[in-house]
Design an enzyme around this catalytic site. Structure first.
Site, PDB file in Angstrom:
ATOM      1  N   LYS A  62      -9.613  -2.344   2.001  1.00 33.15           N
ATOM      2  CA  LYS A  62      -9.309  -1.177   2.828  1.00 33.15           C
ATOM      3  C   LYS A  62     -10.132   0.041   2.413  1.00 33.15           C
ATOM      4  O   LYS A  62     -10.550   0.831   3.255  1.00 33.15           O
ATOM      5  CB  LYS A  62      -7.824  -0.841   2.737  1.00 33.15           C
ATOM      6  CG  LYS A  62      -6.900  -1.988   3.085  1.00 33.15           C
ATOM      7  CD  LYS A  62      -7.078  -2.481   4.496  1.00 33.15           C
ATOM      8  CE  LYS A  62      -6.056  -3.573   4.767  1.00 33.15           C
ATOM      9  NZ  LYS A  62      -6.082  -4.079   6.115  1.00 33.15           N
ATOM     10  N   CYS A  97       1.232  -7.230  11.778  1.00 34.39           N
ATOM     11  CA  CYS A  97       1.555  -7.378  13.192  1.00 34.39           C
ATOM     12  C   CYS A  97       0.826  -8.551  13.841  1.00 34.39           C
ATOM     13  O   CYS A  97       0.691  -8.603  15.068  1.00 34.39           O
ATOM     14  CB  CYS A  97       1.269  -6.087  13.941  1.00 34.39           C
ATOM     15  SG  CYS A  97       2.418  -4.769  13.508  1.00 34.39           S
ATOM     16  N   HIS A 127     -10.079  -2.202  11.837  1.00 30.81           N
ATOM     17  CA  HIS A 127      -9.020  -3.077  11.305  1.00 30.81           C
ATOM     18  C   HIS A 127      -8.756  -4.184  12.322  1.00 30.81           C
ATOM     19  O   HIS A 127      -7.735  -4.192  13.004  1.00 30.81           O
ATOM     20  CB  HIS A 127      -7.767  -2.224  11.081  1.00 30.81           C
ATOM     21  CG  HIS A 127      -6.685  -2.879  10.289  1.00 30.81           C
ATOM     22  ND1 HIS A 127      -5.373  -2.484  10.364  1.00 30.81           N
ATOM     23  CD2 HIS A 127      -6.692  -3.895   9.387  1.00 30.81           C
ATOM     24  CE1 HIS A 127      -4.632  -3.216   9.552  1.00 30.81           C
ATOM     25  NE2 HIS A 127      -5.407  -4.089   8.949  1.00 30.81           N
ATOM     26  N   ARG A 183       1.970 -12.165  -0.646  1.00 30.57           N
ATOM     27  CA  ARG A 183       0.666 -12.503  -0.057  1.00 30.57           C
ATOM     28  C   ARG A 183       0.031 -13.725  -0.717  1.00 30.57           C
ATOM     29  O   ARG A 183       0.321 -14.053  -1.858  1.00 30.57           O
ATOM     30  CB  ARG A 183      -0.294 -11.325  -0.237  1.00 30.57           C
ATOM     31  CG  ARG A 183       0.153 -10.028   0.423  1.00 30.57           C
ATOM     32  CD  ARG A 183      -0.543  -9.790   1.723  1.00 30.57           C
ATOM     33  NE  ARG A 183       0.059  -8.704   2.501  1.00 30.57           N
ATOM     34  CZ  ARG A 183      -0.427  -8.299   3.665  1.00 30.57           C
ATOM     35  NH1 ARG A 183      -1.508  -8.845   4.179  1.00 30.57           N
ATOM     36  NH2 ARG A 183       0.169  -7.352   4.346  1.00 30.57           N
ATOM     37  N   ARG A 202       0.834  -1.197   0.000  1.00 35.62           N
ATOM     38  CA  ARG A 202       0.000   0.000   0.000  1.00 35.62           C
ATOM     39  C   ARG A 202       0.871   1.250   0.000  1.00 35.62           C
ATOM     40  O   ARG A 202       1.945   1.268   0.580  1.00 35.62           O
ATOM     41  CB  ARG A 202      -0.915   0.032   1.224  1.00 35.62           C
ATOM     42  CG  ARG A 202      -2.145  -0.854   1.129  1.00 35.62           C
ATOM     43  CD  ARG A 202      -3.019  -0.738   2.358  1.00 35.62           C
ATOM     44  NE  ARG A 202      -2.324  -1.179   3.554  1.00 35.62           N
ATOM     45  CZ  ARG A 202      -1.749  -0.387   4.444  1.00 35.62           C
ATOM     46  NH1 ARG A 202      -1.836   0.929   4.315  1.00 35.62           N
ATOM     47  NH2 ARG A 202      -1.130  -0.881   5.487  1.00 35.62           N
ATOM     48  N   TYR A 238      -1.966  -3.548  -6.742  1.00 36.02           N
ATOM     49  CA  TYR A 238      -1.612  -4.377  -5.589  1.00 36.02           C
ATOM     50  C   TYR A 238      -2.551  -4.205  -4.394  1.00 36.02           C
ATOM     51  O   TYR A 238      -2.858  -3.085  -3.972  1.00 36.02           O
ATOM     52  CB  TYR A 238      -0.187  -4.040  -5.128  1.00 36.02           C
ATOM     53  CG  TYR A 238       0.324  -5.067  -4.161  1.00 36.02           C
ATOM     54  CD1 TYR A 238       0.841  -6.274  -4.619  1.00 36.02           C
ATOM     55  CD2 TYR A 238       0.228  -4.861  -2.795  1.00 36.02           C
ATOM     56  CE1 TYR A 238       1.277  -7.237  -3.730  1.00 36.02           C
ATOM     57  CE2 TYR A 238       0.663  -5.825  -1.898  1.00 36.02           C
ATOM     58  CZ  TYR A 238       1.185  -7.014  -2.376  1.00 36.02           C
ATOM     59  OH  TYR A 238       1.610  -7.970  -1.501  1.00 36.02           O
ATOM     60  N   SER A 298      -0.948  -3.348  10.381  1.00 40.40           N
ATOM     61  CA  SER A 298      -0.633  -4.230   9.268  1.00 40.40           C
ATOM     62  C   SER A 298       0.643  -5.033   9.558  1.00 40.40           C
ATOM     63  O   SER A 298       1.622  -4.483  10.064  1.00 40.40           O
ATOM     64  CB  SER A 298      -0.428  -3.407   8.002  1.00 40.40           C
ATOM     65  OG  SER A 298      -1.610  -2.696   7.711  1.00 40.40           O
ATOM     66  N   ASP A 342      -9.035  -9.629   9.301  1.00 41.56           N
ATOM     67  CA  ASP A 342      -8.514  -8.290   8.983  1.00 41.56           C
ATOM     68  C   ASP A 342      -9.482  -7.145   9.282  1.00 41.56           C
ATOM     69  O   ASP A 342      -9.049  -6.081   9.678  1.00 41.56           O
ATOM     70  CB  ASP A 342      -8.105  -8.230   7.505  1.00 41.56           C
ATOM     71  CG  ASP A 342      -7.155  -7.085   7.182  1.00 41.56           C
ATOM     72  OD1 ASP A 342      -6.127  -6.960   7.873  1.00 41.56           O
ATOM     73  OD2 ASP A 342      -7.440  -6.310   6.248  1.00 41.56           O
TER      74      ASP A 342
HETATM   75  P1  GTP Z   1      -2.028  -7.593   7.511  1.00 44.82           P
HETATM   76  O1  GTP Z   1      -2.587  -8.623   6.608  1.00 44.82           O
HETATM   77  O2  GTP Z   1      -0.977  -6.746   6.859  1.00 44.82           O
HETATM   78  O3  GTP Z   1      -3.080  -6.736   8.145  1.00 44.82           O
HETATM   79  O4  GTP Z   1      -1.165  -8.369   8.635  1.00 44.82           O
HETATM   80  P2  GTP Z   1      -1.577  -9.221   9.922  1.00 44.82           P
HETATM   81  O5  GTP Z   1      -1.827  -8.301  11.064  1.00 44.82           O
HETATM   82  O6  GTP Z   1      -2.642 -10.182   9.580  1.00 44.82           O
HETATM   83  O7  GTP Z   1      -0.212  -9.987  10.279  1.00 44.82           O
HETATM   84  P3  GTP Z   1       0.187 -11.540  10.106  1.00 44.82           P
HETATM   85  O8  GTP Z   1      -0.606 -12.435  10.992  1.00 44.82           O
HETATM   86  O9  GTP Z   1       0.180 -11.850   8.657  1.00 44.82           O
HETATM   87  O10 GTP Z   1       1.671 -11.519  10.652  1.00 44.82           O
HETATM   88  C1  GTP Z   1       2.658 -10.689  10.103  1.00 44.82           C
HETATM   89  C2  GTP Z   1       4.033 -11.107  10.535  1.00 44.82           C
HETATM   90  O11 GTP Z   1       4.114 -11.170  11.963  1.00 44.82           O
HETATM   91  C3  GTP Z   1       4.423 -12.481  10.024  1.00 44.82           C
HETATM   92  O12 GTP Z   1       5.742 -12.429   9.574  1.00 44.82           O
HETATM   93  C4  GTP Z   1       4.309 -13.368  11.238  1.00 44.82           C
HETATM   94  O13 GTP Z   1       5.223 -14.428  11.173  1.00 44.82           O
HETATM   95  C5  GTP Z   1       4.620 -12.419  12.383  1.00 44.82           C
HETATM   96  N1  GTP Z   1       3.907 -12.839  13.614  1.00 44.82           N
HETATM   97  C6  GTP Z   1       2.588 -13.098  13.739  1.00 44.82           C
HETATM   98  N2  GTP Z   1       2.273 -13.497  14.996  1.00 44.82           N
HETATM   99  C7  GTP Z   1       3.430 -13.467  15.690  1.00 44.82           C
HETATM  100  C8  GTP Z   1       3.782 -13.766  17.054  1.00 44.82           C
HETATM  101  O14 GTP Z   1       2.934 -14.128  17.881  1.00 44.82           O
HETATM  102  N3  GTP Z   1       5.093 -13.613  17.407  1.00 44.82           N
HETATM  103  C9  GTP Z   1       6.043 -13.200  16.507  1.00 44.82           C
HETATM  104  N4  GTP Z   1       7.298 -13.072  16.933  1.00 44.82           N
HETATM  105  N5  GTP Z   1       5.757 -12.926  15.214  1.00 44.82           N
HETATM  106  C10 GTP Z   1       4.478 -13.052  14.814  1.00 44.82           C
HETATM  107  C1  SPV Z   2      -2.749  -4.406   5.403  1.00 44.22           C
HETATM  108  O1  SPV Z   2      -1.795  -3.762   4.938  1.00 44.22           O
HETATM  109  O2  SPV Z   2      -3.257  -4.144   6.527  1.00 44.22           O
HETATM  110  C2  SPV Z   2      -3.311  -5.539   4.644  1.00 44.22           C
HETATM  111  C3  SPV Z   2      -2.809  -5.792   3.297  1.00 44.22           C
HETATM  112  O3  SPV Z   2      -4.201  -6.216   5.135  1.00 44.22           O
HETATM  113  S1  SPV Z   2      -3.510  -4.772   2.083  1.00 44.22           S
HETATM  114  O4  SPV Z   2      -4.714  -5.422   1.567  1.00 44.22           O
HETATM  115  O5  SPV Z   2      -2.536  -4.616   1.000  1.00 44.22           O
HETATM  116  O6  SPV Z   2      -3.877  -3.507   2.654  1.00 44.22           O
HETATM  117 MN    MN Z   3      -4.660  -5.573   7.283  1.00 43.74          MN
END
Ligand code: GTP
Ligand code: SPV
Ligand code: MN
Length: 621
Positions: free
Chosen positions: A235, A279, A255, A407, A97, A226, A277, A306
Site C-alpha cells: 500500500k 470487499c 486499488h 491473511r 491497517r 502487520y 478492502s 489488489d
Molecule cells: P483486501 O485484500 O482487503 O483488499 O480484500 P479483497 O477486496 O481482496 O476482498 P476478498 O476477496 O478477500 O473478500 C473479502 C470478503 O468478502 C470475504 O469474506 C469474502 O468471503 C467476501 N466476498 C467476496 N466475494 C463475495 C461475493 O461475491 N459475495 C459475498 N456475499 N461475499 C463475498
Molecule cells: C487492504 O486492506 O486493502 C489489503 C490488506 O489489501 S493490507 O495489505 O493490510 O493493506
Molecule cells: Mn487491498
C-alpha cells in the site's frame, strides 16, 4: 514446541546457536553508492547488532523461517498437509491497517489534501527519528532489495526496505520480486529507489506511525508488523507513493484487481476492478465460472488481486495495466473449496498464515483452521489471539478462532489460473473498469456509466460499509472514492482531476461499471449468490464492452433488464433479478445527499466536472 511460547516480534526468544547469517553481512557487489550511503545512515540511526543484506535466495528464505521458529516468530505447520507453510501470530493490538496513524508528509498541508492525515515533513522526521534512534539494539537489520512490477518493465519500480522483522522479510520475499535482481534493475549508479525504513519498535499503538514522504520517495513505518502497515512495497509504495508519481508522470496506481476473461471463441477481455478492502477483489480475480460457463469454454485468469498500475499505450491509445505485486496477501476466513478454490490452491504450499487459529495435532505438528473453511471445526485450537478455543467456547462467548482480517501470503505462481500475461512487462489492455462497494441496501447489482466522466463520478462517490481490514468500527457506510480513500498519496481533488485528464490521453477508453454483490433483503440475507455466480454479471459487462448486450437507460446509468442477466441454473427468478436492479428515486435522492459528505471536504477544490455530473444526475431523477 509449545504454542504458548509464541511471542510477538519485539520480544523474540533469545536463542543460542542461532541460524548463521554471517554469509550476508556485507553488501554484494554492484550495490549503488546511494543505497550504501542510505543504509549506512539507517544503521547509524537504528544501531542494530548485525546487518543482513538479503539476496532473495532459497537458502536465505529457509534461514528466515528456521531462525523465526527458534525465536517464536514462526510455527512450522504440518509439512504433509501444508508443504513449505508457516504460521505467524501478530500482536493482538496489531491486526489491521491503522488509517488514523497513517500520514502524508511534506512541506505544506496541501500535499495531503482534506482526506489524508498530514504531518510536516521536518516534524515527521524528527518525531520518528527519535523513535528509530537505537530501536534495533539487540536486533538484526535486514536490507531487502525488491522490484515492484515485472523485471525489465519500464513501469517497474525498485524499493529497498530496511526492517528488523523476520516476518516482514519473509513476506516481502513472497509479495515482491525480492533479491539480487533488484540491484541489477537499479543499476550500479542508481539513485531512483524508494527508501523504506521499518521497525516493529515495541508494537505500541501509542508509538505507531506510517509516514509517507512523496517528495523524498521515502516511507518511514514504526511500531507495526502487520500487512499494509509493514510490507512497505504494497500500500505504501505501490499505491500511496506510486499514485503521487503517476499523477506527475501521467499514469495511474489503483486499488484494483486485474482479470482476464476468455470466451468460448477465445476472445480475451481484460477487466480491472476497484472494490474497497475486504470487499471481494481476491475472490473476483480468481473466480471459477459456474459449470455451465466452464463447459461452454469460458475461462477466467488472474493478473493481479489488489493493485494495478495503468498507463496509456502510445501505439494504440488504449489503457494498459500491470500488477506490481508478485504474491497475494488475502483474507482467509470464508475461503473454502466452494467460495474460492483457486485461493485455497494458492495457499496450499509455501504460504504464510497470519492470525488464523493454530491447531495442535496428536503427532506434535500443527494445522491451521478458520471459520467457513473446508474442514470441520477442531475439538481444540488456539485462537488468533492465543486463547484456548473450542466449538463450545465459541458458542458461549462468540470467540472467533481466526481473526476476521487473518491473511495468507502466497506466491502468485501458486495460482492455477494465473494469466499467461501476468508477468508481461507491457501489461494487458483494459477493456472495462468496474467499481464496487459493500452496500446492503439500495445500490443495484450492476450498471454502466454513460461515459468516462460519468464513470469518474460513479467511482468518486462509491459508498461502502467499513470492514475488518482497517482498525475501527465495521459496517459504517463511508465514501471511498475509487476504493482509494486510504491509499491516495496526495490531494484527492488533484486525484480526481488526474482521472478526468487521463481520458484525453486515450483514443479508446475502457467502459466503466458499478457492481454490488452485497445487497440484502429484509431478512438480512444476501440477495445475490456472489462468488462464481458473479460470472453472470461479468458476462454482461464483457458483452457490453464488445457492443453485444442490451441495456436500458436509467437515472443511474445503463442497466440490464432482468432478461439480460443469465439465470439459467441459478435458484433465482427474473423477478428477483429485477429486485436486485431496482432503484427507488427517493433512495437515489438520499444517496446524492450522502455524496456531499465527500464533496464538502473538498470544498473549493472540487473539480467542476463532479458538480456538473451531480447536477445531471439530479436532473435525471
Ligand atoms: P483486501 O485484500 O482487503 O483488499 O480484500 P479483497 O477486496 O481482496 O476482498 P476478498 O476477496 O478477500 O473478500 C473479502 C470478503 O468478502 C470475504 O469474506 C469474502 O468471503 C467476501 N466476498 C467476496 N466475494 C463475495 C461475493 O461475491 N459475495 C459475498 N456475499 N461475499 C463475498
Ligand atoms: C487492504 O486492506 O486493502 C489489503 C490488506 O489489501 S493490507 O495489505 O493490510 O493493506
Ligand atoms: Mn487491498
Amino acid at each position: 514446541m509449545s504454542t504458548t511460547m509464541i511471542t510477538t516480534e519485539f520480544q523474540p526468544k533469545v536463542v543460542t546457536n542461532a541460524v548463521d547469517f554471517s554469509f550476508a553481512n556485507v553488501p554484494p557487489p554492484g550495490v549503488s553508492s546511494d543505497v550504501l550511503r542510505w543504509v549506512e545512515q539507517c544503521v547509524t540511526l537504528t544501531k542494530p547488532d548485525a546487518v543482513v543484506w538479503c539476496d532473495g535466495s532459497l537458502r536465505e528464505r529457509q534461514a528466515f523461517f528456521e531462525l523465526g521458529e527458534q525465536q517464536g516468530v514462526f510455527v512450522k505447520l504440518n509439512q504433509q498437509k501444508w508443504p513449505g507453510c508457516w504460521y505467524h501470530r501478530s500482536n493482538p493490538n496489531d491486526v489491521a491497517r491503522t488509517e488514523n496513524l497513517t500520514f502524508i508528509c511534506g512541506p505544506g498541508e496541501q500535499v495531503a489534501g482534506p482526506t489524508n492525515n498530514f504531518m510536516l515533513d521536518k516534524e515527521a522526521y524528527a518525531k520518528l527519528g527519535a523513535l528509530f534512534d537505537g530501536c534495533m539494539k539487540g536486533r538484526t537489520l535486514y536490507v531487502i532489495p525488491f522490484v515492484m512490477g515485472p523485471l525489465g518493465s519500464p513501469l517497474a519500480k525498485v524499493g529497498v526496505q530496511i526492517t528488523d522483522s523476520l516476518y516482514v522479510a519473509a513476506n516481502m520475499g513472497i509479495m515482491t520480486r525480492m533479491g539480487l535482481q533488484a540491484w541489477k534493475q537499479l543499476g550500479p549508479d542508481g539513485a531512483d529507489f524508494t527508501r523504506c525504513l521499518h521497525s516493529v519498535g515495541d508494537v505500541n499503538p501509542e508509538r505507531r506511525y506510517i509516514c509517507h514522504f512523496p517528495f523524498d520517495n521515502t516511507i518511514w513505518s514504526f511500531g507495526s508488523g502487520y500487512g499494509g502497515n509493514a510490507l512497505l512495497g504494497k500500500k505504501c509504495l505501490a499505491l500511496r507513493l506510486a499514485s503521487f508519481m503517476g499523477r506527475q508522470q501521467g499514469w495511474m496506481a489503483e486499488h484494483m484487481l486485474l482479470m482476464g476473461v476468455e470466451s468460448p471463441q477465445k476472445e480475451k477481455t481484460y477487466i480491472a476492478a476497484a472494490f474497497p478492502s475486504a470487499c471481494g477483489k481476491t475472490n473476483f480475480a480468481m473466480l471459477i465460472p459456474p459449470k455451465k460457463y466452464a463447459d461452454a469454454g469460458w475461462k477466467i485468469t488472474t493478473v493481479g488481486d489488489d493493485i494495478a498500475w495503468m498507463y496509456v499505450n502510445k501505439d494504440n491509445g488504449k489503457l494498459y495495466a500491470i500488477n506490481p505485486e508478485n504474491g497475494y496477501f488475502g483474507v482467509v476466513p470464508g475461503t473454502n473449496s466452494k467460495s474460492n478454490p483457486n485461493a485455497l490452491m494458492s495457499m496450499s504450499r509455501d504460504a504464510i498464515f497470519t492470525n488464523v487459529a493454530l491447531v495442535p495435532l496428536d503427532d506434535g505438528t500443527f494445522d491451521v483452521w478458520w471459520e467457513d473453511s473446508d474442514w470441520p471445526a477442531p475439538k481444540k485450537a488456539i485462537s488468533w489471539d492465543g486463547r484456548d478455543w473450542t466449538p463450545e467456547i465459541a458458542e458461549q462467548s462468540g470467540l472467533k478462532a481466526a481473526h476476521p482480517n487473518s491473511r495468507f501470503t502466497a506466491p502468485m505462481d501458486n495460482n492455477p489460473v494465473l494469466d499467461p500475461a501476468a508477468k508481461d512487462p507491457q501489461g494487458v489492455p483494459v477493456s472495462a473498469i468496474v467499481f464496487g462497494g459493500r452496500r446492503s441496501k439500495m445500490i443495484p447489482l450492476v450498471y454502466q456509466a454513460f461515459n468516462w466522466i460519468h464513470g469518474v463520478y460513479m467511482g468518486a462517490t462509491i459508498g461502502s460499509e467499513t470492514t475488518a481490514a482497517a482498525i475501527g468500527q465495521v459496517g459504517l457506510v463511508r465514501r471511498d472514492p475509487m476504493a482509494m480513500l486510504p491509499f491516495i498519496g496526495y490531494s484527492i481533488s488533484e486525484y480526481l482531476v488526474h482521472w478526468i485528464r487521463m481520458r484525453k490521453k486515450m483514443t479508446d477508453c475502457p467502459r466503466i461499471f458499478m457492481v454490488n454483490w452485497f445487497r440484502k433483503n429484509d431478512q438480512g440475507k444476501f440477495m445475490w449468490p456472489g462468488f462464481g455466480e458473479n460470472m453472470r454479471v461479468l458476462k454482461w459487462i464483457v458483452d457490453r464492452c464488445h457492443g453485444r448486450a442490451y441495456a436500458r437507460e436509467t437515472p443511474l446509468g445503463w442497466m440490464p433488464r432482468s432478461q439480460d442477466i443469465d439465470i439459467e441454473g441459478l435458484n433465482m427468478s427474473a423477478a428477483e433479478i429485477a429486485m436486485l436492479e431496482d432503484v427507488s428515486i427517493d433512495d437515489v435522492k438520499n444517496e446524492v445527499l450522502l455524496h456531499e459528505e465527500l464533496f464538502l471536504k473538498l470544498a473549493g477544490d472540487l473539480p467542476k466536472e463532479m458538480i456538473f455530473q451531480r447536477e445531471l444526475l439530479i436532473s435525471r431523477l
